[in-house]
Design an enzyme around this catalytic site. Structure first.
Site, PDB file in Angstrom:
ATOM      1  N   LYS A  63       0.822  -1.213   0.000  1.00 44.13           N
ATOM      2  CA  LYS A  63       0.000   0.000   0.000  1.00 44.13           C
ATOM      3  C   LYS A  63       0.852   1.257   0.000  1.00 44.13           C
ATOM      4  O   LYS A  63       0.480   2.267  -0.593  1.00 44.13           O
ATOM      5  CB  LYS A  63      -0.971  -0.001   1.186  1.00 44.13           C
ATOM      6  N   LYS A 115      -5.421 -11.114  -5.552  1.00 45.47           N
ATOM      7  CA  LYS A 115      -6.698 -11.334  -4.865  1.00 45.47           C
ATOM      8  C   LYS A 115      -7.720 -10.258  -5.256  1.00 45.47           C
ATOM      9  O   LYS A 115      -7.352  -9.125  -5.557  1.00 45.47           O
ATOM     10  CB  LYS A 115      -6.507 -11.376  -3.353  1.00 45.47           C
ATOM     11  N   LYS A 154     -11.218  -4.591  -2.902  1.00 46.21           N
ATOM     12  CA  LYS A 154     -12.158  -3.483  -3.070  1.00 46.21           C
ATOM     13  C   LYS A 154     -11.441  -2.202  -3.448  1.00 46.21           C
ATOM     14  O   LYS A 154     -12.062  -1.257  -3.897  1.00 46.21           O
ATOM     15  CB  LYS A 154     -13.036  -3.316  -1.836  1.00 46.21           C
TER      16      LYS A 154
HETATM   17  P1  ATP Z   1      -8.265  -4.057   0.242  1.00 45.79           P
HETATM   18  O1  ATP Z   1      -7.962  -5.096  -0.776  1.00 45.79           O
HETATM   19  O2  ATP Z   1      -8.843  -2.807  -0.313  1.00 45.79           O
HETATM   20  O3  ATP Z   1      -7.152  -3.821   1.205  1.00 45.79           O
HETATM   21  P2  ATP Z   1      -9.890  -6.056   1.273  1.00 45.79           P
HETATM   22  O4  ATP Z   1     -10.809  -6.332   0.150  1.00 45.79           O
HETATM   23  O5  ATP Z   1      -8.728  -6.951   1.546  1.00 45.79           O
HETATM   24  O6  ATP Z   1      -9.410  -4.581   1.146  1.00 45.79           O
HETATM   25  P3  ATP Z   1     -10.433  -5.981   4.098  1.00 45.79           P
HETATM   26  O7  ATP Z   1     -11.364  -5.121   4.858  1.00 45.79           O
HETATM   27  O8  ATP Z   1      -8.986  -5.686   4.206  1.00 45.79           O
HETATM   28  O9  ATP Z   1     -10.788  -5.975   2.567  1.00 45.79           O
HETATM   29  O10 ATP Z   1     -10.698  -7.491   4.451  1.00 45.79           O
HETATM   30  C1  ATP Z   1     -11.842  -7.999   5.086  1.00 45.79           C
HETATM   31  C2  ATP Z   1     -11.765  -9.500   5.178  1.00 45.79           C
HETATM   32  O11 ATP Z   1     -11.956 -10.082   3.888  1.00 45.79           O
HETATM   33  C3  ATP Z   1     -10.422 -10.045   5.672  1.00 45.79           C
HETATM   34  O12 ATP Z   1     -10.642 -11.148   6.529  1.00 45.79           O
HETATM   35  C4  ATP Z   1      -9.734 -10.485   4.422  1.00 45.79           C
HETATM   36  O13 ATP Z   1      -8.789 -11.501   4.656  1.00 45.79           O
HETATM   37  C5  ATP Z   1     -10.909 -11.002   3.587  1.00 45.79           C
HETATM   38  N1  ATP Z   1     -10.628 -10.895   2.153  1.00 45.79           N
HETATM   39  C6  ATP Z   1     -10.307  -9.778   1.480  1.00 45.79           C
HETATM   40  N2  ATP Z   1     -10.133 -10.040   0.173  1.00 45.79           N
HETATM   41  C7  ATP Z   1     -10.360 -11.362   0.008  1.00 45.79           C
HETATM   42  C8  ATP Z   1     -10.330 -12.243  -1.115  1.00 45.79           C
HETATM   43  N3  ATP Z   1     -10.056 -11.809  -2.325  1.00 45.79           N
HETATM   44  N4  ATP Z   1     -10.614 -13.552  -0.921  1.00 45.79           N
HETATM   45  C9  ATP Z   1     -10.909 -14.008   0.317  1.00 45.79           C
HETATM   46  N5  ATP Z   1     -10.954 -13.233   1.415  1.00 45.79           N
HETATM   47  C10 ATP Z   1     -10.681 -11.927   1.287  1.00 45.79           C
END
Ligand code: ATP
Ligand code: LTN
Length: 331
Positions: free
Chosen positions: A111, A193, A196
């Protein structure tokens, strides 16, 4: 009963990766464990947020927890900033954490690369705040997606180090990864992965996407070369494992309760076109009733649940903080 804690940041739009990787398993786990689910707004502000949007998103995430099946009579639901002990413990843990611990964190490295010199100290310190969230409640299990394991490792290190220096105070927590769903990949790039904060909306399916949007995004999802539907577990062979298709089959499987093998059989002799139209229908088959439940929850209702949750969480957190202040020597 085991004690469980997890949270999601109210930033961006929650996508099916967040649901499948995190929230979906919480619903099952709340039956077996004393569970606390938090909307981590203090984590969200480690990158710039619009204040109005942040307030709205915070309520929306709490509603998503409820619409997913988190039951406030079984679990505690609250907003991180409503319990001041999170910030206080984070500060104290900052004096136990080392630069060497935080310099290793891959999420920060990724990041901060984007933001360069303007990266906030909060983003660097993010894992320490997360450790505080977990350690305040004697948490034993932390269910998350696999990208969070490194942060949980830090929480374990800080718990042990604090205990050694000041006497037994914190439970050493464990991360818990669900095998399927732990890593849903981006629809436009199956090597990363689903995220968002991805630059293109074609990376993810948001939990609030309507049927037409889901179909449009699935149709645009990248696929590997080849025309037939196959699924291989041999991830060492990129050609054979066909990561884009594999990801789509995993999503299909998780929303339909069919195994990847059954899905491959269903599409024997058919092409990507049929598969994609059906996949979109399977996803919307989950999302449509989910969105109806979401729309039926009022702001007032969710605010009352969050306030009651904060009262419960505050009592537990304050008891732990009393111990911590005493051990550290704060008058
Ligand atoms: P960003 O990618 O913008 O940092 P994020 O999508 O990872 O955000 P978080 O709020 O950081 O969202 O994560 C919330 C939960 O969702 C965490 O437990 C994270 O491990 C899970 N998670 C996030 N992305 C994935 C994914 N692609 N597949 C499975 N689990 C996910
Ligand atoms: N960093 C986590 C969100 C989070 C969290 C926590 C998860 C903040 N505090 C405590 C589990 C336990 C993420 O998913 N991005």
């Amino acid at each position: 009963m085991q004690k469980l804690f997890s949270g999601v940041q109210p930033s961006g739009n929650l996508h099916i990766g967040n649901y499948l990787g995190a929230v979906k398993q919480w619903v099952t786990l709340q039956e077996q464990a004393e569970s606390i689910f938090c909307v981590v707004d203090l984590h969200a502000i480690t990158v710039p947020q619009d204040p109005e949007v942040l307030r709205k998103k915070t309520l929306e995430i709490a509603k998503i927890y409820l619409a997913s099946g988190i039951d406030p009579t079984k679990s505690t639901l609250f907003v991180q900033s409503h319990v001041a002990a999170h910030s206080e413990l984070a500060w104290i843990l900052n004096t136990v954490a080392r630069m060497g611990d935080l310099d290793k964190m891959t999420q920060y490295k990724d990041k901060s690369q984007k933001e360069g010199e303007t990266t906030s100290i909060g983003l660097y310190d993010y894992p320490v705040l997360m450790a505080a969230d977990i350690l305040l409640y004697d948490t034993e299990v932390v269910p998350v997606g696999d990208d969070q394991l490194q942060h949980i490792e830090l929480a374990r290190t800080l718990a042990r180090r604090f205990n050694e220096r000041f006497g037994e105070t914190f439970v050493v927590p464990e991360g818990r990864i669900q095998k399927e769903g732990a890593r849903i990949m981006g629809l436009d790039d199956p090597t990363k992965k689903m995220s968002k904060s991805a630059p293109s909306e074609y990376n993810y399916i948001s939990l609030t996407d309507d049927e037409a949007t889901v179909l449009r995004k699935i149709k645009k999802a990248v696929t590997d070369s080849g025309t037939d539907i196959t699924y291989s577990d041999d991830l060492s062979d990129a050609e054979a494992s066909r990561p884009a298709l594999r990801n789509l089959i995993n999503i299909y499987s998780l929303f339909s309760r069919k195994t990847p093998g059954e899905i491959v059989e269903m599409y024997a002799g058919k092409g990507y076109g049929d598969f994609k139209v059906d996949l979109a229908a399977v996803i919307s088959g989950f999302l449509t009733p989910f969105q109806e439940r979401l729309a039926s929850i009022s702001d007032e209702e969710v605010k009352a649940i969050l306030e009651a949750g904060a009262v419960k969480a505050r009592a537990q957190a304050e008891a732990k903080m009393k111990q911590v202040r005493e051990r550290v020597g704060l008058l």
